[in-house]
Design a protein around this motif. Sequence first.
Motif, mmCIF file in Angstrom:
data_model
loop_
_atom_site.group_PDB
_atom_site.id
_atom_site.type_symbol
_atom_site.label_atom_id
_atom_site.label_comp_id
_atom_site.label_asym_id
_atom_site.label_seq_id
_atom_site.Cartn_x
_atom_site.Cartn_y
_atom_site.Cartn_z
ATOM 1 N N ALA A 108 9.522 -4.571 15.655
ATOM 2 C CA ALA A 108 9.092 -4.351 14.262
ATOM 3 C C ALA A 108 7.420 -4.699 14.118
ATOM 4 O O ALA A 108 6.644 -4.178 13.451
ATOM 5 C CB ALA A 108 10.000 -5.208 13.239
ATOM 6 N N ASP A 110 4.274 -4.537 16.343
ATOM 7 C CA ASP A 110 3.983 -3.965 17.614
ATOM 8 C C ASP A 110 2.353 -3.955 17.784
ATOM 9 O O ASP A 110 1.682 -3.272 16.813
ATOM 10 C CB ASP A 110 4.521 -2.713 17.772
ATOM 11 C CG ASP A 110 4.427 -1.772 19.257
ATOM 12 O OD1 ASP A 110 3.291 -2.136 19.725
ATOM 13 O OD2 ASP A 110 5.290 -1.559 19.473
ATOM 14 N N ASP A 162 -4.252 -3.062 18.422
ATOM 15 C CA ASP A 162 -5.003 -3.697 17.327
ATOM 16 C C ASP A 162 -4.359 -5.177 16.876
ATOM 17 O O ASP A 162 -3.252 -5.182 16.946
ATOM 18 C CB ASP A 162 -4.771 -2.749 16.338
ATOM 19 C CG ASP A 162 -5.134 -3.288 14.737
ATOM 20 O OD1 ASP A 162 -6.108 -4.070 14.721
ATOM 21 O OD2 ASP A 162 -4.801 -2.623 13.845
ATOM 22 N N GLY A 165 -2.859 -7.696 12.816
ATOM 23 C CA GLY A 165 -1.533 -8.229 12.422
ATOM 24 C C GLY A 165 -1.264 -9.908 12.665
ATOM 25 O O GLY A 165 -0.455 -10.431 12.212
ATOM 26 N N SER A 234 1.902 -11.653 4.001
ATOM 27 C CA SER A 234 1.706 -10.055 4.060
ATOM 28 C C SER A 234 2.358 -9.438 2.854
ATOM 29 O O SER A 234 3.263 -9.680 2.248
ATOM 30 C CB SER A 234 2.406 -9.583 5.333
ATOM 31 O OG SER A 234 1.764 -10.085 6.463
ATOM 32 N N HIS A 250 -0.349 -0.291 4.329
ATOM 33 C CA HIS A 250 -1.193 -0.673 5.591
ATOM 34 C C HIS A 250 -0.099 -1.201 6.583
ATOM 35 O O HIS A 250 -0.551 -1.397 7.790
ATOM 36 C CB HIS A 250 -2.214 -1.508 5.445
ATOM 37 C CG HIS A 250 -2.019 -3.096 5.198
ATOM 38 N ND1 HIS A 250 -1.120 -3.492 4.087
ATOM 39 C CD2 HIS A 250 -2.330 -4.112 5.788
ATOM 40 C CE1 HIS A 250 -1.166 -4.574 4.133
ATOM 41 N NE2 HIS A 250 -1.820 -5.240 5.067
ATOM 42 N N ILE A 251 1.134 -1.470 6.374
ATOM 43 C CA ILE A 251 1.972 -2.169 7.440
ATOM 44 C C ILE A 251 3.207 -1.039 7.734
ATOM 45 O O ILE A 251 3.742 -0.616 6.918
ATOM 46 C CB ILE A 251 2.752 -3.326 6.924
ATOM 47 C CG1 ILE A 251 1.383 -4.442 6.619
ATOM 48 C CG2 ILE A 251 3.678 -3.849 8.047
ATOM 49 C CD1 ILE A 251 1.733 -5.673 6.020
ATOM 50 N N ILE A 252 2.842 -0.607 8.977
ATOM 51 C CA ILE A 252 3.493 0.486 9.541
ATOM 52 C C ILE A 252 4.788 0.158 10.159
ATOM 53 O O ILE A 252 5.143 -1.063 11.006
ATOM 54 C CB ILE A 252 2.681 1.243 10.657
ATOM 55 C CG1 ILE A 252 1.221 1.682 10.157
ATOM 56 C CG2 ILE A 252 3.783 2.178 11.267
ATOM 57 C CD1 ILE A 252 1.344 2.599 8.879
ATOM 58 N N ASP A 278 1.486 -15.329 10.916
ATOM 59 C CA ASP A 278 0.720 -14.164 10.769
ATOM 60 C C ASP A 278 1.518 -12.961 11.354
ATOM 61 O O ASP A 278 1.896 -12.026 10.560
ATOM 62 C CB ASP A 278 -0.719 -14.368 11.391
ATOM 63 C CG ASP A 278 -1.518 -13.236 11.104
ATOM 64 O OD1 ASP A 278 -0.983 -11.957 10.037
ATOM 65 O OD2 ASP A 278 -2.613 -12.940 11.398
ATOM 66 N N THR A 282 4.136 -10.178 9.273
ATOM 67 C CA THR A 282 4.031 -8.728 9.326
ATOM 68 C C THR A 282 5.187 -8.173 9.685
ATOM 69 O O THR A 282 5.780 -6.989 9.096
ATOM 70 C CB THR A 282 2.921 -8.266 10.380
ATOM 71 O OG1 THR A 282 1.722 -8.957 9.881
ATOM 72 C CG2 THR A 282 2.329 -6.896 10.640
HETATM 73 P P1 AMP Z 1 -1.002 -8.566 7.910
HETATM 74 O O1 AMP Z 1 -2.137 -8.284 6.932
HETATM 75 O O2 AMP Z 1 -1.026 -9.774 8.725
HETATM 76 O O3 AMP Z 1 0.351 -8.181 7.609
HETATM 77 O O4 AMP Z 1 -1.342 -7.386 9.183
HETATM 78 C C1 AMP Z 1 -1.496 -6.004 8.594
HETATM 79 C C2 AMP Z 1 -2.283 -5.203 9.829
HETATM 80 O O5 AMP Z 1 -1.754 -5.172 10.910
HETATM 81 C C3 AMP Z 1 -2.599 -3.783 9.619
HETATM 82 O O6 AMP Z 1 -3.836 -3.544 8.773
HETATM 83 C C4 AMP Z 1 -2.928 -3.293 10.754
HETATM 84 O O7 AMP Z 1 -4.058 -3.489 11.386
HETATM 85 C C5 AMP Z 1 -1.462 -4.052 11.679
HETATM 86 N N1 AMP Z 1 -0.440 -3.489 11.727
HETATM 87 C C6 AMP Z 1 0.250 -2.837 10.853
HETATM 88 N N2 AMP Z 1 1.776 -2.659 11.107
HETATM 89 C C7 AMP Z 1 1.593 -3.254 11.969
HETATM 90 C C8 AMP Z 1 2.876 -3.684 12.899
HETATM 91 N N3 AMP Z 1 4.221 -3.044 12.468
HETATM 92 N N4 AMP Z 1 2.832 -4.377 13.844
HETATM 93 C C9 AMP Z 1 1.641 -5.038 14.211
HETATM 94 N N5 AMP Z 1 0.526 -5.088 13.686
HETATM 95 C C10 AMP Z 1 0.470 -4.044 12.453
#
Ligand code: AMP
Length: 332
Positions: A108, A110, A162, A165, A234, A250-252, A278, A282
């Motif tokens: 979940a 990644d 990246d 997260g 998040s 923005h959370i995939i 953190d 996410t």
């Molecule tokens: P956060 O605000 O800490 O939840 O992080 C969001 C950021 O994590 C996004 O802007 C992406 O750069 C990255 N992200 C998005 N979806 C995921 C995911 N499923 N797993 C890890 N990083 C993610």
Amino acid sequence: MKKVICLLLAAVLPAVFISSCKAKQKKYSATKIMMTTVVTVTLYGGSEEILEGAIGLCESYEKLFSRTVPSSDISNINESGGAATAVSPDTAELINKGLEISLRSGGAFDITVLPLSLLWDVQHSAAPPDDASVKDALKTVGFENVSVNGNEVTLKNDASIDLGGIAKGYIADKVAEYLRSEGVKSAVINLGGNVVVLGEKSGKPYTVGIQKPFAGQGEAMLTLALSDKTAVTSGIYERYFEYDGKIYHHIIDPATGKPSESDVASVTVICDSSCIADGLSTACLVLGMEKSAELLKSYGAEAVFINRNSEYSVTDGLTVDTTGTLPMIALK
Ligand code: AMP
Ligand code: MG
């Protein structure tokens, strides 16, 4: 630039406010736009030099971890074409932590989700991409494509990394460690909503607000009483566009290649490590409330969930006091 700063402030300030009781110790505070967010470090006690040291630390970590800074460790890895890339011990440690959460969350979380984040580009898009493009971007996503051997990182299958997260949490932990080593007893580190509090303020826990999803700037829905802990939120309201009545944020979800459609509008994770909090926040947003329970428990972390109907619930290790204007949540 002014507009960008205002937008950033609007995005971040609502998530956190600090109780305003009078401090006995001298206050030192600095705010800077970094890591595409607003960074504020406030010390009660210490010195201007220590404060500058804390901000300097954030700057040097950003240079290592940002995927948009040329020649950062992450840019070097992503541009390596699959060759083993030497990185700093901090980068290797952070990637290992990211991989561990990726594994324990069943994918979940990644750290290779980047092609999907770029495809959705929720800050600039007005409509979702087509399914074929999502399917195509998904081909290179998978944390098993990343291997760390000592201080060398290797990617396969055209994957890219990246750390958006999880990196802010890691940096917040490092700043807290630095402040403690400098003898600071009371401080708040706020890296765009990744909050670490050191000690207490005037003998009382700090008060941290949890933003009401999609409400006006600074509108807290809940408050958290915290001392010597971290709280990381998040939320799907942080960066999104709306299309056909639906929120694309923005959370995939790496399982679908699309913004997570779980019941969670925001999740705030509370524990000792900001890096873990953190990554977990996410992950939990993707997993949804029910499936998050086991993962949180395995890390000894607590969480406050707000669902898409603005109803909140908390994990077993938290108590809620509803006698004040806003519910006040604390560790048991
Ligand atoms: P956060 O605000 O800490 O939840 O992080 C969001 C950021 O994590 C996004 O802007 C992406 O750069 C990255 N992200 C998005 N979806 C995921 C995911 N499923 N797993 C890890 N990083 C993610
Ligand atoms: Mg996170």
